[in-house]
Design a protein around this motif. Structure first.
Motif, PDB file in Angstrom:
ATOM      1  N   GLU A 149       0.639  -1.209  -0.099  1.00  0.00           N
ATOM      2  CA  GLU A 149       0.165  -0.086  -0.150  1.00  0.00           C
ATOM      3  C   GLU A 149       0.909   1.383   0.069  1.00  0.00           C
ATOM      4  O   GLU A 149       0.347   2.346  -0.623  1.00  0.00           O
ATOM      5  CB  GLU A 149      -0.881  -0.016   1.161  1.00  0.00           C
TER       6      GLU A 149
ATOM      7  N   ARG B 153       2.635  -8.315   2.944  1.00  0.00           N
ATOM      8  CA  ARG B 153       1.514  -8.361   2.263  1.00  0.00           C
ATOM      9  C   ARG B 153       1.041  -7.147   1.533  1.00  0.00           C
ATOM     10  O   ARG B 153       1.466  -6.136   1.796  1.00  0.00           O
ATOM     11  CB  ARG B 153       0.389  -8.333   3.423  1.00  0.00           C
TER      12      ARG B 153
ATOM     13  N   CYS C 164     -16.144  -2.157   3.336  1.00  0.00           N
ATOM     14  CA  CYS C 164     -15.455  -2.935   2.128  1.00  0.00           C
ATOM     15  C   CYS C 164     -16.247  -4.163   1.900  1.00  0.00           C
ATOM     16  O   CYS C 164     -16.960  -4.738   2.844  1.00  0.00           O
ATOM     17  CB  CYS C 164     -14.114  -3.317   3.194  1.00  0.00           C
TER      18      CYS C 164
ATOM     19  N   THR D 256     -14.603  -7.387   6.711  1.00  0.00           N
ATOM     20  CA  THR D 256     -13.674  -6.359   7.704  1.00  0.00           C
ATOM     21  C   THR D 256     -12.722  -5.324   6.709  1.00  0.00           C
ATOM     22  O   THR D 256     -12.393  -5.821   5.727  1.00  0.00           O
ATOM     23  CB  THR D 256     -12.777  -7.303   8.512  1.00  0.00           C
TER      24      THR D 256
ATOM     25  N   LYS E 287     -10.085  -4.416   6.712  1.00  0.00           N
ATOM     26  CA  LYS E 287      -8.725  -4.769   6.581  1.00  0.00           C
ATOM     27  C   LYS E 287      -8.179  -5.134   5.089  1.00  0.00           C
ATOM     28  O   LYS E 287      -7.354  -5.303   4.555  1.00  0.00           O
ATOM     29  CB  LYS E 287      -8.205  -5.534   7.719  1.00  0.00           C
ATOM     30  N   ARG E 288      -9.327  -5.854   4.514  1.00  0.00           N
ATOM     31  CA  ARG E 288      -9.275  -6.740   3.368  1.00  0.00           C
ATOM     32  C   ARG E 288      -9.074  -5.707   2.302  1.00  0.00           C
ATOM     33  O   ARG E 288      -8.836  -6.206   1.083  1.00  0.00           O
ATOM     34  CB  ARG E 288     -10.645  -7.683   3.377  1.00  0.00           C
ATOM     35  N   CYS E 289      -9.499  -4.470   2.356  1.00  0.00           N
ATOM     36  CA  CYS E 289      -9.447  -3.504   1.524  1.00  0.00           C
ATOM     37  C   CYS E 289      -8.454  -2.466   1.540  1.00  0.00           C
ATOM     38  O   CYS E 289      -8.094  -2.220   2.728  1.00  0.00           O
ATOM     39  CB  CYS E 289     -10.668  -2.679   1.336  1.00  0.00           C
TER      40      CYS E 289
ATOM     41  N   ASP F  89      -6.351   0.601   2.335  1.00  0.00           N
ATOM     42  CA  ASP F  89      -6.498   2.092   2.766  1.00  0.00           C
ATOM     43  C   ASP F  89      -6.056   3.091   1.832  1.00  0.00           C
ATOM     44  O   ASP F  89      -6.879   4.044   1.687  1.00  0.00           O
ATOM     45  CB  ASP F  89      -5.624   2.230   3.931  1.00  0.00           C
TER      46      ASP F  89
ATOM     47  N   ARG G 188      -9.145   3.834  -0.180  1.00  0.00           N
ATOM     48  CA  ARG G 188     -10.415   4.126   0.566  1.00  0.00           C
ATOM     49  C   ARG G 188     -11.040   5.520   0.241  1.00  0.00           C
ATOM     50  O   ARG G 188     -10.408   6.680   0.247  1.00  0.00           O
ATOM     51  CB  ARG G 188     -10.347   4.214   1.988  1.00  0.00           C
TER      52      ARG G 188
END
Length: 1602
Positions: free
Chosen positions: A489, A498, A694, A703, A705-707, A709, A712
């Motif tokens: 990210e 990740r 999400c 949740t 957290k799977r998308c 940020d 967003r």
């Protein structure tokens, strides 16, 4: 030395003298300057005043330049002029602005009299002159005078002088005299007369009219002896004043006053009146009056009365009512003005005052004057009222656009549809407000209270208009991009191993609509080992370790790039190993040669799951076999490679957002407040919020957290707060007026109402509108009409002329005969209390009569009892009613009283019959759809839907008559007064088409094409419905729009080539030429079906790849080369001089000396063979495309872009994009589809009042207004915006004045009498051919009388009296004209009466005549011309005639014909004919008698007459004029005139024998010609010439007796 001194001394002297001189001059100049100042040599000068500047009204200023000048003209300093006399340089003024046009105007007076100018001379037609008028600038409202400069700024000053003409004086013009009147019979001396009338009155100081009468004595024979010469007539004088008897009347009873005429000694008697007073105690007093009575002889002399009458009582006296004038009270105070403000002269206000009646007029007393007086609310020319407000139209804001209002015109079912958009109609309120003018400030002030629309002048603004409601459209997004690499990210702050793989799409077209939104634009997939930077490798050449073949290394070129593909410094990739070399191998001459790897095949799956994983493969093939000792070829399994692909899971994640909330205030946001007119902070910056969650593509919310940020979406954003709009309403209108006239006591309650109008609806949280917009209440203090009635008392006894007066009169014997009786009449209120007479006159109708005639029977008269009441009537229309009376006293025994024909004792009348008949009247009305029988109503206009067609009724008025044929109220025949009949107004039906079919597929699979949809006819139009569009033979209409199909939507996919198969099986080495094959299939490239196999027909057949190709498997020891590479590209501009090349590499050199094949090829760049040019192709604009829920309004038109190769083939757009060709302009634009709008009309108004209160021909009308004009092919507005219907024929009652009776002398034969006429109430239908029938006078009781004179004094002339003739008819309307053109628009006409005398003794006593003139319209211009008859014996008649054929008497010019131009009536020769044998001819010249010829002088006059030799008995020569008239002294002519040959009749026509002789001569000539022809034909040799004929000469000497 002496010389030097002598020289210097003069020089010094001159210097001294020069200084002194200069000083002297300076002092003189100073002195002169001082003297000039003292002598006022400097004066002030001023320039012109400039324009008025500043604020409008009286606050303006104007300036001018002021300077000081010397009298010689040069300018000096201001200090040199006297400051006390300095003129002002600034002045206050009235600044005129444009809107002052409504406040000020020029007022001009009428033109004054025309004043002749120049020298006075003889007037021919008219004199030139000047006339003047004045002009002043007025303020319109109070008519006060203001400065002229104000109006001069608005309009130029009107001309104040103009030229004019003064006509010449016009004398009186009279007609010719009439014929003489007849003389009377007998032997008495009489006169006859003739008269003439006035044709044109004198004007402009012309001479008065001459005497209109001429008289002369009749020639009568003398009377024989003993025959009576005279006749006698009873002459009565006018009745004297009605009087009461005095006390001394008894003394004078019987006394006579002798009245001796001047011509006779015989007395005539004028009786003195005397009687005891008889009068009623109730105001009415009965007296008596007398008149003189004489006996007149036919020669005009008075003689004794007994020669004319034996009983003079009834002729001399009669009872009468003592005259008493009407007496009124004092005037009341002036009432308040009928208007509270002043409109000026157009609609002035009035105030009134009243007075009451104290006593009514009795007898011949003066009638009551007007009891009410009105005057304008002004005094002395100065307005007492403030000026009224002006009025102007105002409108509310437009309401929201409604598509349903437009669609309802065609299909009311659209009410059920939702989401309508496109063209529609929006409405607004239109109302009238008042605008007051503050006079002192000269400014306008508006009051927003609504008033009745009739006050606003001019057309009202439109209350509806077309509008467009934007159609909602969905968000259009592009296709998904390919999945990107696994990235963290944040590359600057990486935590863990990740990351995410992402794909995007972008918005192609933004959504339209309040609730429309776009779908998510980013999807992500979690992944492991994310990489921010990576090495990008490009291979170099292979460098062997030893020699030219064998193993070696390939040098690699590496570049570090970020996730965006941008090159970055190498240290970003430092954590990853940098590849520098890669092992490679160059085959030796005996080694096996293997080709390069093919491209990886497409991935078998787009994502990986438990059941399926994506994979792809690649392969390479053996190009050359090894020789002995060389490196062997690898096995087949090594020639293929497989790897996993699209190993990411099929589940993806994305952020989902809810719609944005409405904009709301937030204290944390800085407000940029703007202020509205009310001062409240209603606008600024607010915030909008939304929820973000999400989402997992298969299971919903998960949740966050799977998308990632980083993608967003935001949850809060600033927004502009919409301004709050409070509801704005006008103030309530004024209450409607309550009736000011009194109402009956049983009338229903009257209500008054008021209303207000919403001019702005509430929005964005503003204050809501009030619930009450209309209020109603009952009127208070409505006056109730009072009830008054007349009460009549008993009649008094019959009052006769007093006996004291009657006694002694010739023929008196008893007190009987005609008299008068009176009664009292009082006014009573509703409670039977005494009331003022004025109230009964106002509320109870005319006063009953106070006096009536009565009869006191004489002793010889028949007396009767009073009439009984009429018997009752039955219901039979043929029944009668009767009443009776009987004889009383001695009358029962007299035979003459028994004669029932003379003295009826029974009266019979027909009973009233209630049978009525109706007749249709007028034409049928229009077909009325709804509201047919409703009577005129007042109220608010209906805004509901109006029915325009279908079933209705039409009406025809009726006239109702009773049995006697008199017109009665139509309610007796019909409750409505109409005949009703059903009717139908055909409804128009529009052309109806089906809905659009679906679009056909695009006609082209690559590039631009067309797609089509159609409609077909369902119903044809009729009755004026909308026409159909142009249809084809199948009754269909088509719509075609361009479409575009991506050229790579389907593509060919090939599998790897098979190994090269050698053709020759006898070839033991299995090398050389062969073939290889591969599979080719068509797959879809669409996102949803990427890689799926589709039928081969969907792919471009021209681009199908080869499935079979030649190949070669190089034999051992042969030179092996690679496959040919790609051709190099040609330039964009194809040039045959430029070539393209392709190359191949030597993979293995040959063992022997056999050369390798060529390694390069070239070919020229030839257009449309191997070189192509590309360009964008733009389609035409499509038709305007609307939303599915719209029928008109704003739409979008599109055009498409395609890439076209120079050979005309459409190719993929990437070819044009790669060449960076410039794209044309916009591909879409807004357009407008005109709305088909039917004419929109308001509801029908209420029926108006009838144009006539009664009678036939009245019309009632109702109308409607156009609210919205038709647009496009909509049904146009009808021509008939009004409907008419005849009114029921109500009877018209009116007073009818009968003709004047002959002069009634009441027993006399000449003298003074009365003319009377009857006043009758009649009924009629007010038509031109109406026959009025008498009815009861009570039906006309409330009608005013235009003329109440029912009797006039008159006179019958006695023998010997003078009298006036009757009035002549009005002459023709004649204009005053100058040279044939009208000088005035109004003409004049006249009538006259002439005096006629009958006494031959004193004709001069009959003098005087009466002429009346009056203005008239429609006159003509006349001229007067002399007319003459034919000459007869040198005499003719001459008269003057007007151009309309009327002969007039000429008095003097210019009243008729000019005397100076009058033709001669007697013809005379000048000089006189004194020569022998000469006479005066008809031409007015001297001629000679027959047988003589004229010898003329050089001046044209006769010298002498010479005898013609040998022509005593013959006609004179043609050149002479001797025979043109009969000589006076020619005896020979008289002898032979009876038998001389005369070809002419006395009237100048040829006699019959002349025609006979001519015809005979013609036949003889024809016979001679024919005979000659026969003789010539028989023998041509014997031709003889006929003897020469002398010419025949006929001469006419002008003698009428020839």
């Amino acid at each position: 030395m002496l010389l030097q001194q002598n020289w210097v001394s003069p020089q010094w002297a001159w210097q001294s003298l020069g200084k002194s001189f200069l000083l002297f001059v300076f002092l003189m100049l100073q002195t002169a300057d001082l003297e000039a100042r003292r002598g006022h040599q400097f004066v002030w000068k001023t320039g012109h005043w400039g324009r008025c500047v500043g604020d409008c009204g009286s606050g303006g200023t104007r300036s001018r330049a002021v300077w000081c000048t010397h009298t010689e003209g040069w300018t000096s300093h201001h200090a040199n002029c006297d400051q006390k006399e300095k003129p002002e340089s600034h002045r206050r003024c009235f600044k005129v602005c444009d809107w002052h046009l409504e406040l000020f105007e020029w007022e001009v007076s009428g033109w004054g009299t025309c004043v002749p100018g120049g020298e006075a001379g003889a007037c021919v037609t008219a004199q030139h002159g000047l006339q003047h008028r004045s002009a002043r600038c007025l303020q319109k409202l109070n008519r006060s005078t203001v400065a002229s400069e104000i109006c001069e700024h608005l309009a130029p000053r009107p001309p104040l002088e103009q030229a004019c003409l003064v006509p010449c004086p016009r004398d009186c013009v009279v007609s010719d005299f009439s014929a003489w009147s007849q003389c009377g019979g007998g032997c008495a001396r009489t006169m006859r007369h003739r008269t003439r009338t006035v044709v044109a009155p004198p004007l402009y100081g012309g001479a008065p009219c001459p005497n209109l009468t001429e008289s002369r004595l009749c020639e009568m024979a003398a009377c024989p002896l003993g025959e009576e010469e005279h006749t006698y007539s009873l002459k009565v004088g006018p009745w004297g004043e009605c009087r009461l008897p005095h006390r001394d009347d008894a003394m004078a009873a019987g006394k006579a006053m002798l009245d001796f005429g001047t011509d006779s000694g015989e007395p005539s008697i004028s009786w003195l009146e005397g009687h005891k007073a008889h009068h009623h105690a109730r105001e009415v007093q009965v007296g008596y009056q007398s008149r003189p009575v004489r006996c007149v002889r036919s020669d005009g002399k008075n003689v004794v009365l007994s020669l004319c009458v034996q009983d003079a009582v009834s002729l001399t006296f009669k009872s009468c009512v003592i005259a008493k004038d009407c007496e009124t009270s004092e005037w009341s105070a002036w009432s308040a003005c009928s208007q509270t403000c002043s409109w000026g002269e157009l609609a002035p206000g009035f105030r009134s005052r009243r007075r009451g009646v104290q006593s009514l007029a009795v007898g011949t007393g003066k009638l009551c004057p007007e009891l009410e007086e009105r005057e304008a609310c002004s005094a002395g020319g100065r307005e007492l009222l403030q000026p009224c407000p002006r009025f102007s139209w105002r409108t509310s804001e437009w309401k929201t656009c409604q598509v349903s209002l437009l669609l309802d015109q065609q299909d009311p079912r659209h009410h059920k549809h939702t989401g309508l958009c496109g063209g529609g109609i929006q409405t607004r309120e239109v109302y009238c407000v008042q605008i007051t003018v503050e006079v002192e400030m000269h400014r306008l002030k508006e009051v927003s209270r609504p008033v009745d629309g009739k006050f606003c002048l001019g057309p009202a603004p439109s209350a509806s208009q077309l509008c467009n409601l934007p159609c909602p459209s969905e968000c259009e997004v592009s296709a998904w991009s390919v999945w990107g690499p696994c990235l963290p990210e944040n590359c600057q702050d990486r935590q863990g191993r990740r990351g995410f793989k992402m794909r995007q799409r972008h918005v192609i077209m933004d959504p339209v609509g309040p609730s429309a939104g776009c779908p998510h634009l980013v999807e992500s997939i979690p992944c492991e080992d994310p990489v921010c930077y990576e090495w990008i490798i490009s291979e170099g050449i292979c460098v062997t370790d030893h020699g030219k073949c064998g193993l070696g290394n390939r040098i690699l070129k590496t570049v570090c790039k970020n996730k965006k593909g941008e090159e970055v410094p190498h240290h970003f990739c430092s954590e990853y190993p940098r590849p520098e070399v890669m092992a490679c191998e160059i085959p030796c001459a005996t080694d096996c040669v293997i080709g390069e790897w093919s491209q990886w095949s497409p991935c078998s799956h787009s994502c990986s799951s438990k059941n399926a994983e994506g994979s792809q493969s690649r392969s390479r093939s053996i190009l050359a076999l090894p020789a002995e000792g060389g490196k062997a070829c690898p096995p087949d399994r090594v020639l293929q490679e497989h790897r996993a692909c699209n190993d990411h899971p099929c589940v993806h994640f994305y952020w989902e957002t809810s719609p944005w909330s409405s904009c709301s205030e937030d204290s944390l946001v800085a407000l940029n407040a703007t202020f509205s007119w009310s001062g409240e902070a209603t606008c600024g910056v607010g915030i909008q919020t939304r929820k973000v969650s999400c989402m997992k593509s298969s299971s919903g919310h998960i949740t966050p957290k799977r998308c990632p940020d980083s993608t967003r979406p935001e949850t809060v954003r600033p927004c502009l707060l919409l301004c709050k709009k409070d509801c704005i309403v006008t103030p309530f209108s004024e209450w409607t007026r309550c009736p000011t006239a009194c109402q009956p006591g049983n009338a229903t309650a009257v209500k008054q109402s008021r209303y207000r109008i919403i001019i702005q609806d509430a929005a964005n949280g503003g204050h809501a509108c009030p619930d009450t917009l209309y209020e109603e209440r009952e009127c208070e203090d409505i006056p109730i009409c009072p009830v008054y009635r007349w009460k009549t008392h008993r009649w008094s006894h019959c009052i006769l002329v007093p006996d004291s007066v009657r006694q002694g009169v010739l023929g008196y014997n008893e007190a009987c005969g005609h008299g008068l009786q009176s009664r009292a009449v009082t006014c009573l209120s509703e409670t039977n209390e005494s009331a003022d007479v004025t109230e009964c006159m106002r509320w109870a109708g005319p006063m009953p009569p106070l006096v009536q005639e009565c009869l006191v029977p004489c002793k010889d008269d028949c007396t009767f009892t009073p009439w009984s009441k009429f018997t009752a009537c039955s219901f039979d229309c043929e029944s009668t009613k009767t009443r009776r009376r009987s004889l009383t006293g001695r009358s029962r025994k007299r035979d003459k009283c028994q004669n029932t024909e003379v003295y009826p004792q029974v009266e019979t009348e027909l009973c009233p019959c209630e049978v009525f008949t109706s007749q249709p009247h007028g034409n049928w009305s229009d077909c009325i759809i709804g509201g047919g029988k409703s009577e005129p109503q007042s109220g608010m206009r209906s805004h509901g839907d109006t029915k325009e067609c279908g079933e209705g009724i039409r009406l025809r008025a009726i006239a109702c008559y009773d049995k006697t044929g008199r017109l009665v109220d139509p309610s007796h025949c019909s409750s409505s007064g109409y005949i009703e009949e059903s009717c139908t107004v055909p409804c128009p039906f529009d052309c109806k088409l089906s809905d659009w079919s679906t679009w056909t597929p695009c006609s082209s699979s690559c590039g631009t094409g067309v797609k089509v949809r159609s409609k077909w006819l369902k119903e044809k139009p009729y009755n004026g419905g909308r026409p159909c569009p142009k249809l084809d033979l199948k009754n269909q209409v088509y719509e075609a729009v361009p479409c575009y199909t991506e050229c790579n939507q389907y593509s060919w996919v090939v599998e790897p080539w098979s190994p090269c198969k050698i053709n020759s099986e006898q070839n033991s080495l299995h090398c050389g030429e062969g073939i290889q094959t591969r599979k080719v299939r068509c797959v879809s490239t669409a996102e949803d079906h990427r890689g799926e196999t589709v039928p081969n027909t969907l792919c471009n057949q021209a681009e199908i790849p080869d499935e079979v190709q030649k190949c070669s498997l190089y034999c051992p020891s042969e030179c092996a080369v690679s496959d040919w590479g790609q051709w190099s590209t040609c330039p964009q501009v194809c040039d045959p001089n430029v070539v393209q090349t392709r190359t191949r590499q030597v993979l293995r050199s040959s063992v022997n000396t056999k050369p390798c094949p060529e390694d390069s090829q070239v070919k020229p760049c030839i257009l449309n063979q191997n070189c192509f040019q590309y360009q964008y192709n733009l389609t035409d604009w499509s038709t305007c495309q609307l939303s599915e829920n719209a029928t008109c309004g704003r739409g979008v038109r599109k055009r498409l872009l395609s890439c076209v190769r120079s050979d005309g083939r459409t190719v993929s757009a990437r070819h044009c994009q790669q060449r960076h060709l410039e794209k044309p302009g916009e591909m879409s634009s807004e357009c407008l589809v005109g709305c088909v709008v039917d004419c929109r009309l308001s509801a029908w108004s209420a029926w108006s009042q009838c144009s006539q209160t009664c009678g036939a021909g009245g019309q009632m009308v109702r109308g409607r207004a156009v609210l919205l004009q038709a647009e496009g092919e909509g049904r146009p507005c009808p021509a008939q915006l009004t409907q008419h219907r005849s009114c029921p024929v109500k009877p018209c009652y009116s007073w009818h004045l009968g003709p004047w009776s002959p002069c009634r002398l009441q027993g006399g034969q000449c003298g003074d009498g009365l003319q009377v006429r009857n006043l009758t109430c009649v009924v009629h239908d007010a038509s031109a051919s109406a026959t009025a029938k008498p009815v009861e006078n009570a039906l006309c009781a409330e009608l005013p009388l235009k003329e109440t004179v029912l009797q006039l004094p008159c006179s019958v002339p006695c023998p010997g009296d003078c009298h006036l003739t009757e009035w002549s008819e009005w002459s023709s309307c004649e204009l005053t004209c100058i040279e044939g053109r009208s000088f005035e628009t109004t003409g004049r006409q006249a009538r006259s009466r002439a005096f006629v005398g009958q006494s031959p003794e004193s004709p001069e006593s009959c003098s005087g005549q009466v002429v009346e003139t009056r203005p008239c319209s429609g006159g003509k211009c006349y001229n007067y011309l002399w007319k003459t008859s034919l000459w007869r014996d040198n005499v003719r008649t001459v008269w003057c005639q007007r151009s309309d054929g009327i002969n007039v008497t000429v008095t003097s010019f210019p009243g008729g014909c000019a005397l100076q131009t009058k033709p001669a009536e007697v013809r005379r020769c000048s000089p006189a004919c004194k020569k022998p044998f000469s006479y005066c001819t008809q031409r007015g010249v001297c001629g000679c008698e027959r047988g003589y010829t004229e010898i003329m002088r050089s001046n044209g006059f006769l010298d002498y007459c010479m005898k013609v030799p040998g022509l005593e008995d013959k006609k004179a020569d043609v050149k002479t004029i001797a025979g043109k008239n009969k000589p006076v002294n020619s005896k020979m002519h008289d002898i032979f005139k009876g038998w001389s040959i005369q070809p002419f009749n006395p009237d100048g026509k040829l006699k019959m024998w002349v025609y006979g002789v001519s015809a005979s001569g013609f036949l003889i000539i024809a016979f001679l010609i024919f005979t000659s022809f026969l003789m010539c034909k028989k023998s041509k040799q014997h031709q003889s010439t006929p003897p020469q004929q002398k010419p025949l000469t006929l001469a006419y000497d002008g003698d009428i007796d020839m």
